[in-house]
Structures are given as structure tokens and as C-alpha cells.
Design an enzyme around this catalytic site. Structure first.
Site, PDB file in Angstrom:
ATOM      1  N   LEU A  42      -8.120  49.514 -63.205  1.00  0.00           N
ATOM      2  CA  LEU A  42      -8.968  50.156 -62.193  1.00  0.00           C
ATOM      3  C   LEU A  42      -8.995  49.375 -60.884  1.00  0.00           C
ATOM      4  CD1 LEU A  42     -12.001  51.322 -64.361  1.00  0.00           C
ATOM      5  CD2 LEU A  42     -10.256  52.751 -63.289  1.00  0.00           C
ATOM      6  N   PHE A  47     -12.296  37.238 -58.641  1.00  0.00           N
ATOM      7  CA  PHE A  47     -12.494  36.589 -59.941  1.00  0.00           C
ATOM      8  C   PHE A  47     -12.257  37.515 -61.120  1.00  0.00           C
ATOM      9  CE2 PHE A  47     -15.508  34.981 -56.765  1.00  0.00           C
ATOM     10  CZ  PHE A  47     -14.970  33.714 -56.592  1.00  0.00           C
ATOM     11  N   ASP A 161     -22.587  40.231 -51.173  1.00  0.00           N
ATOM     12  CA  ASP A 161     -21.180  40.657 -51.091  1.00  0.00           C
ATOM     13  C   ASP A 161     -21.085  42.180 -50.961  1.00  0.00           C
ATOM     14  OD1 ASP A 161     -18.470  40.233 -50.968  1.00  0.00           O
ATOM     15  OD2 ASP A 161     -18.192  39.998 -53.118  1.00  0.00           O
TER      16      ASP A 161
HETATM   17  P1  ADP Z   1     -14.491  41.309 -58.543  1.00  0.00           P
HETATM   18  O1  ADP Z   1     -15.742  40.579 -58.942  1.00  0.00           O
HETATM   19  O2  ADP Z   1     -13.267  40.628 -59.036  1.00  0.00           O
HETATM   20  O3  ADP Z   1     -14.457  41.612 -57.064  1.00  0.00           O
HETATM   21  P2  ADP Z   1     -15.311  44.071 -59.016  1.00  0.00           P
HETATM   22  O4  ADP Z   1     -16.465  44.202 -59.932  1.00  0.00           O
HETATM   23  O5  ADP Z   1     -15.604  44.207 -57.543  1.00  0.00           O
HETATM   24  O6  ADP Z   1     -14.514  42.713 -59.328  1.00  0.00           O
HETATM   25  O7  ADP Z   1     -14.223  45.165 -59.433  1.00  0.00           O
HETATM   26  C1  ADP Z   1     -12.932  45.197 -58.810  1.00  0.00           C
HETATM   27  C2  ADP Z   1     -12.501  46.625 -58.520  1.00  0.00           C
HETATM   28  O8  ADP Z   1     -12.421  47.375 -59.756  1.00  0.00           O
HETATM   29  C3  ADP Z   1     -13.466  47.421 -57.631  1.00  0.00           C
HETATM   30  O9  ADP Z   1     -13.215  47.214 -56.257  1.00  0.00           O
HETATM   31  C4  ADP Z   1     -13.167  48.857 -58.068  1.00  0.00           C
HETATM   32  O10 ADP Z   1     -12.008  49.327 -57.416  1.00  0.00           O
HETATM   33  C5  ADP Z   1     -12.852  48.722 -59.564  1.00  0.00           C
HETATM   34  N1  ADP Z   1     -14.062  48.964 -60.406  1.00  0.00           N
HETATM   35  C6  ADP Z   1     -15.005  48.051 -60.719  1.00  0.00           C
HETATM   36  N2  ADP Z   1     -15.958  48.567 -61.507  1.00  0.00           N
HETATM   37  C7  ADP Z   1     -15.627  49.864 -61.706  1.00  0.00           C
HETATM   38  C8  ADP Z   1     -16.247  50.956 -62.457  1.00  0.00           C
HETATM   39  N3  ADP Z   1     -17.371  50.768 -63.136  1.00  0.00           N
HETATM   40  N4  ADP Z   1     -15.633  52.160 -62.442  1.00  0.00           N
HETATM   41  C9  ADP Z   1     -14.483  52.334 -61.733  1.00  0.00           C
HETATM   42  N5  ADP Z   1     -13.859  51.357 -61.019  1.00  0.00           N
HETATM   43  C10 ADP Z   1     -14.415  50.129 -61.000  1.00  0.00           C
HETATM   44 MG    MG Z   2     -15.525  42.884 -55.929  1.00  0.00          MG
END
Ligand code: ADP
Ligand code: MG
Length: 279
Positions: A42, A47, A161
Site C-alpha cells: 500500500l 520507518f 507530521d
Molecule cells: P510511515 O510511518 O512509514 O510514514 P504511514 O503510516 O504513513 O507509514 O504509511 C505509509 C503509506 O502507506 C501511506 O502514505 C499510505 O499511502 C499507505 N497507508 C497507510 N495506512 C493505510 C491504510 N490504513 N489504508 C490504506 N493505505 C494506507
Molecule cells: Mg507517513
């Protein structure tokens, strides 16, 4: 574990036992690795890495889609920051914040993965890159993000963030805040006014990413970019407004960009203003 396996077998043999009506005492927030079927990646950030899985304990295709966040680097122990992120998400319950579902642990607890609801339209960043939003939809999304943020603050958390890549899209009329990796809890009585620990601030990293053509420029080029940016901000220069941006929204943005933080409107007042403009 044995009991769970037996239960699942019984359920497999007796399809009329409904999964949506689980037995009392059955922990629904524990997800077992063996029932998670990978569908696709996704997205990922600095991190974490997030993957779409189908959780299908009945093994008959009737399972649910879940988004599973794992740390990119696993080195045998679970970092404190990661457990904090999980605990924070678990404690939140709001329609504009991505829902926590549970955990999946491996290797006797050495690897912990976070299970959340899956938002089918991905991050707001990807969503915006694929289509052009009209003003009413922009205002609705902005209001929903503010509602999520106001709730977060009512729980004494600051997100630190907030960006389109950390906002998730459920459908054309619903967005939710995600990624609490940099979120901080401000204990009662404390005022959040400066960064205490060195290297604790996401700000520098954000500024660099904003204005540099390269991802995360550090070193001399990065420092120069920051200095130029600070000079521009000191001259009260701000980003221009898009042509179709309503005048009231332009005024609101300028207030949010006030050099003096105490002059910036709180999320509660932004919500009211967006509601007013949307009418
Ligand atoms: P990080 O802490 O590494 O930045 P994120 O939680 O922001 O990770 O998730 C990275 C990416 O994954 C997001 O920018 C989005 O594109 C995708 N993503 C995260 N959570 C979801 C979710 N619950 N459903 C669909 N896509 C998601
Ligand atoms: Mg993120």
C-alpha cells in the site's frame, strides 16, 4: 492458541456459526500470521511499510481486508517508539482517525505488526495526484482533518507530521488522519513550546523536503535552502493562493501562517469557519 485453532476448525466444519458473532472472551484484536494473506503493497514512509492483507481465518475467501503496518528494519527487538505509536492509535476513537484493529506478533513477540482498517483510496497525496478536487470537496476534507486534529488535541496529543501522505481517503467524502509515528503526548500542566531533545524535531526534515528538489537534502545544500527559506518567511512572504481559492479561505490560510504562533487560529475555530464557508 490450540483453543483458537480448534474453534476455527469447528467453524470451518459448521459454516452456520457466524463469525460476526464471536464467542465471548475471544480476543478479536489478536491477528494470527497464518490467516493473513498478502494482497498488495500500500505504501511506505521513513520507518514503516504498509501492506494490504486479507484476514481469513475461515479460509474460504470471506475474510476482511486489513492494512498491516510493519517497521522497515527489524533487528530482534521492538523499539519503544513503535510500541508508543501503536498504543496511541489504540487509544484513539474518532471518525476522522484511522481505526486500530489489533496486533500480529511473530517470533515470540520480537516482531510486532499493527493491524488497522484499510482505506481503499490510499493516501490523500496519491488521491490528489490522480484527480482535481472542486472547492466544496476541498473544504469538506479540510474540515474533517481539523475535526480529527481537534479530537487528538483534546486527548493532549500533538501529531507533528500532518501532511497529505499521512491522511487517508475512505471515499470521495471521507478522509482520516493516519501515521502517529511522530505524535507526542503533552502531560497536563506542561506547555509544548520548544523541542527538548536534540534531533527530536521533524521540522527541519519537513522544511528540507518541502523546498529541495532532492528527497531529504542534508549537508551544506540543505542548510543553505533552510536559510533562504527563513529569510523569505521573515519578509512575510508566503505561498501564493490557487486561482479558484475562495477569498475567505485565502484569509484563513494567511492566519494559519502567522509568524506569531499565538495568532494562528486553533482547530476548533477552523472547523467553524469551514462549516460557515461550506454553507
Ligand atoms: P510511515 O510511518 O512509514 O510514514 P504511514 O503510516 O504513513 O507509514 O504509511 C505509509 C503509506 O502507506 C501511506 O502514505 C499510505 O499511502 C499507505 N497507508 C497507510 N495506512 C493505510 C491504510 N490504513 N489504508 C490504506 N493505505 C494506507
Ligand atoms: Mg507517513
Amino acid at each position: 492458541r490450540c483453543v483458537l485453532r480448534e474453534l476455527t476448525e469447528i467453524m470451518n466444519k459448521n459454516p452456520d456459526i457466524s463469525l460476526s458473532n464471536p464467542l465471548p472472551g475471544m480476543n478479536q484484536s489478536v491477528f494470527h500470521k497464518r490467516y493473513l494473506k498478502k494482497m498488495r503493497d500500500l505504501g511506505e514512509g521513513h520507518f514503516g511499510k504498509v501492506t494490504l492483507y486479507m484476514y481469513d481465518p475461515a479460509n474460504d475467501g470471506t475474510g476482511e481486508c486489513v492494512a498491516v503496518k510493519a517497521l522497515k528494519q527489524e533487528n530482534g527487538h521492538v523499539p519503544d517508539g513503535w510500541m508508543k505509536e501503536i498504543e496511541i492509535l489504540k487509544s484513539l476513537n474518532h471518525c476522522n482517525i484511522v481505526k486500530y484493529k489489533g496486533l500480529c506478533t511473530e517470533l515470540g513477540g520480537q516482531v510486532v505488526q499493527l493491524i488497522m482498517e484499510y482505506l481503499p483510496l490510499g493516501s490523500l497525496r496519491e488521491y490528489l495526484s490522480k484527480r482535481k478536487l472542486g472547492v466544496p470537496q476541498c473544504l469538506l476534507f479540510a474540515q474533517q482533518i481539523c475535526e480529527g486534529m481537534e479530537y487528538l488535541h483534546s486527548k493532549r496529543y500533538i501529531h507533528r507530521d500532518l501532511a497529505a501522505r499521512n491522511v487517508l481517503v475512505e471515499n470521495d467524502s471521507l478522509v482520516k488522519i493516519g501515521d502517529f509515528g511522530l505524535t507526542k503526548y503533552i502531560p497536563e500542566g506542561e506547555i509544548y513550546y520548544r523541542v527538548r531533545e536534540d534531533g527530536d524535531s521533524p521540522v527541519q526534515c519537513l522544511i528540507l523536503r518541502f523546498c529541495s528538489p532532492f528527497p531529504l537534502t542534508s549537508g551544506l545544500l540543505g542548510q543553505m535552502t533552510v536559510m533562504v527559506l527563513i529569510k523569505l518567511l521573515e519578509k512575510q512572504l508566503r505561498l501564493p493562493c490557487p486561482k479558484e481559492c475562495p477569498h475567505e479561505v485565502k484569509i484563513l490560510m494567511e492566519q494559519c501562517w502567522a509568524a506569531d504562533p499565538s495568532k494562528r487560529p486553533p482547530f476548533s475555530s477552523l472547523i467553524e469557519r469551514f462549516k460557515g464557508i461550506r454553507q
